[in-house]
Motif scaffolding. Structure first.
Motif, PDB file in Angstrom:
ATOM      1  N   PRO A 105     -66.244  31.764 112.758  1.00  0.00           N
ATOM      2  CA  PRO A 105     -65.157  32.534 112.140  1.00  0.00           C
ATOM      3  C   PRO A 105     -65.120  34.004 112.567  1.00  0.00           C
ATOM      4  CG  PRO A 105     -66.192  31.121 110.516  1.00  0.00           C
ATOM      5  CD  PRO A 105     -67.040  31.054 111.765  1.00  0.00           C
ATOM      6  N   GLY A 106     -66.250  34.554 112.941  1.00  0.00           N
ATOM      7  CA  GLY A 106     -66.293  35.953 113.355  1.00  0.00           C
ATOM      8  C   GLY A 106     -65.861  36.191 114.794  1.00  0.00           C
ATOM      9  N   ASP A 107     -65.598  35.118 115.534  1.00  0.00           N
ATOM     10  CA  ASP A 107     -65.209  35.276 116.936  1.00  0.00           C
ATOM     11  C   ASP A 107     -63.825  35.885 117.076  1.00  0.00           C
ATOM     12  OD1 ASP A 107     -67.425  34.440 118.436  1.00  0.00           O
ATOM     13  OD2 ASP A 107     -66.926  32.329 118.143  1.00  0.00           O
ATOM     14  N   ARG A 108     -63.691  36.691 118.134  1.00  0.00           N
ATOM     15  CA  ARG A 108     -62.403  37.275 118.523  1.00  0.00           C
ATOM     16  C   ARG A 108     -62.120  36.743 119.923  1.00  0.00           C
ATOM     17  NH1 ARG A 108     -60.698  41.202 115.378  1.00  0.00           N
ATOM     18  NH2 ARG A 108     -59.633  42.386 117.008  1.00  0.00           N
ATOM     19  N   MET A 109     -61.279  35.717 119.998  1.00  0.00           N
ATOM     20  CA  MET A 109     -61.019  34.980 121.234  1.00  0.00           C
ATOM     21  C   MET A 109     -59.820  35.542 121.983  1.00  0.00           C
ATOM     22  SD  MET A 109     -61.387  32.416 123.398  1.00  0.00           S
ATOM     23  CE  MET A 109     -62.370  31.085 122.691  1.00  0.00           C
TER      24      MET A 109
ATOM     25  N   LEU B  32     -57.377  35.739 117.254  1.00  0.00           N
ATOM     26  CA  LEU B  32     -56.862  35.659 118.619  1.00  0.00           C
ATOM     27  C   LEU B  32     -56.467  37.057 119.077  1.00  0.00           C
ATOM     28  CD1 LEU B  32     -54.603  32.543 118.146  1.00  0.00           C
ATOM     29  CD2 LEU B  32     -56.670  32.643 119.546  1.00  0.00           C
ATOM     30  N   VAL B  33     -56.845  37.417 120.302  1.00  0.00           N
ATOM     31  CA  VAL B  33     -56.505  38.707 120.883  1.00  0.00           C
ATOM     32  C   VAL B  33     -55.843  38.439 122.226  1.00  0.00           C
ATOM     33  CG1 VAL B  33     -57.396  40.901 121.756  1.00  0.00           C
ATOM     34  CG2 VAL B  33     -58.495  39.813 119.784  1.00  0.00           C
ATOM     35  N   PHE B  34     -54.596  38.877 122.373  1.00  0.00           N
ATOM     36  CA  PHE B  34     -53.864  38.669 123.614  1.00  0.00           C
ATOM     37  C   PHE B  34     -53.744  39.985 124.371  1.00  0.00           C
ATOM     38  CE2 PHE B  34     -52.565  35.240 120.853  1.00  0.00           C
ATOM     39  CZ  PHE B  34     -52.569  34.142 121.703  1.00  0.00           C
ATOM     40  N   PRO B  35     -54.015  39.960 125.700  1.00  0.00           N
ATOM     41  CA  PRO B  35     -53.841  41.181 126.485  1.00  0.00           C
ATOM     42  C   PRO B  35     -52.351  41.472 126.687  1.00  0.00           C
ATOM     43  CG  PRO B  35     -54.381  39.349 127.927  1.00  0.00           C
ATOM     44  CD  PRO B  35     -54.456  38.825 126.512  1.00  0.00           C
TER      45      PRO B  35
ATOM     46  N   VAL C 277     -56.275  45.402 132.657  1.00  0.00           N
ATOM     47  CA  VAL C 277     -55.693  45.362 131.305  1.00  0.00           C
ATOM     48  C   VAL C 277     -56.529  44.450 130.410  1.00  0.00           C
ATOM     49  CG1 VAL C 277     -53.666  44.637 129.967  1.00  0.00           C
ATOM     50  CG2 VAL C 277     -53.365  45.875 132.126  1.00  0.00           C
ATOM     51  N   ILE C 278     -56.926  43.304 130.940  1.00  0.00           N
ATOM     52  CA  ILE C 278     -57.744  42.347 130.173  1.00  0.00           C
ATOM     53  C   ILE C 278     -59.083  42.971 129.796  1.00  0.00           C
ATOM     54  CG2 ILE C 278     -59.021  40.173 130.342  1.00  0.00           C
ATOM     55  CD1 ILE C 278     -56.648  39.155 132.107  1.00  0.00           C
TER      56      ILE C 278
ATOM     57  N   GLY D   9     -62.779  45.371 125.597  1.00  0.00           N
ATOM     58  CA  GLY D   9     -63.555  46.464 125.010  1.00  0.00           C
ATOM     59  C   GLY D   9     -62.904  47.068 123.778  1.00  0.00           C
ATOM     60  N   ARG D  10     -61.608  47.318 123.849  1.00  0.00           N
ATOM     61  CA  ARG D  10     -60.879  47.976 122.759  1.00  0.00           C
ATOM     62  C   ARG D  10     -60.830  47.125 121.490  1.00  0.00           C
ATOM     63  NH1 ARG D  10     -56.852  48.974 125.553  1.00  0.00           N
ATOM     64  NH2 ARG D  10     -55.407  47.349 124.913  1.00  0.00           N
ATOM     65  N   HIS D  11     -60.739  45.808 121.644  1.00  0.00           N
ATOM     66  CA  HIS D  11     -60.571  44.929 120.483  1.00  0.00           C
ATOM     67  C   HIS D  11     -61.836  44.149 120.122  1.00  0.00           C
ATOM     68  CE1 HIS D  11     -56.336  45.837 120.315  1.00  0.00           C
ATOM     69  NE2 HIS D  11     -56.232  45.565 121.599  1.00  0.00           N
ATOM     70  N   GLY D  12     -62.947  44.447 120.754  1.00  0.00           N
ATOM     71  CA  GLY D  12     -64.203  43.784 120.418  1.00  0.00           C
ATOM     72  C   GLY D  12     -64.176  42.279 120.637  1.00  0.00           C
TER      73      GLY D  12
END
Length: 168
Positions: free
Chosen positions: A37-41, A66-69, A76-77, A82-85
């Protein structure tokens, strides 16, 4: 739900799946891919293709993020990672190799992202970078999978997945 095949074995086509099949499959695969649950994919596979959609549903099924570039450019990716952990990245083949190379060239440590570095099982044996799973869009993805933190039986390693290795 309509999902499109990659066209790797024939012309691409639309495949229809029941919503429930995708939803109930997601948490099972999340466990196989060692998501938490703590993952930022950061999913870098197309969401219209089953591997991309499946990743998205896996993360959402366990309460991950979910983190989208902003663009499909390696700089950019890497900045977004780095910016969103970002803790996990879903990319295969050339994209994965290019991303690791770009990170090394920029001096960015990616060792904390298990999808971009080689894993080892409890005995220290190197595991394939690409998870040992196999499935077709037509069969609702990954009809067979093995947990990412365990080695496959001897002789099975290259029979279920394309294995990507990195030099250095």
């Amino acid at each position: 739900v309509v999902i499109y095949t990659s066209g790797s074995t024939a012309l691409p086509k639309a495949v229809v799946h029941r919503h429930w099949a995708l939803v109930r499959h997601a948490p099972v695969l999340a466990e196989q891919f060692a998501l938490s649950p703590g993952d930022r994919m950061m999913p870098l596979l197309p969401l219209f293709w089953l591997a991309g959609m499946s990743t998205m549903l896996q993360v959402l099924s366990i309460g991950g993020t979910l983190v989208f570039p902003d663009a499909p450019d390696n700089d950019v990716i890497l900045d977004a990672i780095g910016r969103h952990g970002v803790t996990r990245v879903n990319a295969w083949g050339d994209r994965q190799v290019a991303l690791v190379k770009a990170a090394r060239e920029r001096g960015i440590a990616i060792d904390r992202i298990p999808d971009l570095v080689a894993r080892r099982d409890a005995s220290g044996k190197a595991l394939p970078l690409v998870p040992p799973s196999y499935g077709m869009t037509e069969s609702c993805s990954a009809h067979s999978a093995s947990p990412m933190d365990r080695a496959l039986p001897s002789g099975k390693e290259a029979k279920v997945a394309r294995i990507v290795t990195y030099d250095g």
